[in-house]
Design an enzyme around this catalytic site. Sequence first.
Site, short mmCIF file in Angstrom:
data_model
loop_
_atom_site.label_atom_id
_atom_site.label_comp_id
_atom_site.label_asym_id
_atom_site.label_seq_id
_atom_site.Cartn_x
_atom_site.Cartn_y
_atom_site.Cartn_z
N GLY A 110 0.95 -1.22 -0.10
CA GLY A 110 0.10 -0.04 0.10
C GLY A 110 0.85 1.03 -0.19
CE1 TYR A 146 -4.17 7.14 0.44
CE2 TYR A 146 -6.29 6.71 1.37
CZ TYR A 146 -5.50 6.58 0.51
OH TYR A 146 -5.83 5.74 -0.50
#
Length: 173
Positions: A110, A146
């Site tokens: 990721g 994030y």
Amino acid sequence: MPDKAQPACRVEALARSHDRTGFTCGTEALDRYLHHQVRQDADKRVAAPFVLVEPPSNRVLGYYTLSASVIHANDLPEKLSRELPRYPQLPVTLLGRLAVDTPVKGWRIGQFLLMDALWRSLDAAAQIAAMAVVVDAKDKAAEAFYAHFGFTPLQQRPARMFLPMKTVASLFP
């Protein structure tokens, strides 16, 4: 005699030769998108999908999509909006989806895909302006992911997060 080295995994624009059939990330909407809709979005140019593939099988280990988008200037934090021209909307790159195949979770794929997406966004912004990369975090885990990389929430929609292109540029000296 040593075995011939396997080619390393690589990120490529989605192609028909990529094996998406076994991909499952644990989020039905992201799986369904990769299996049934991604090709149509690519063909209609509403999203540019990129996949991390494992040669020689071309099995998809993860993917993300990029699109051109806009945000309303009044959604930005006041400090940042004061530094920008007073346009009602500002150009951004939308990181629409990012998912990793369940068997390879924990391998930092990721993170690798995010950095690849940011690099491509920065490169494209040199040709077509974009002042930030924007994501729509699907859940609290995505928000934390994030946020770890410097994305901050927009004022009106906290699950919509952004990273200024100036910050992205600083990641790739």
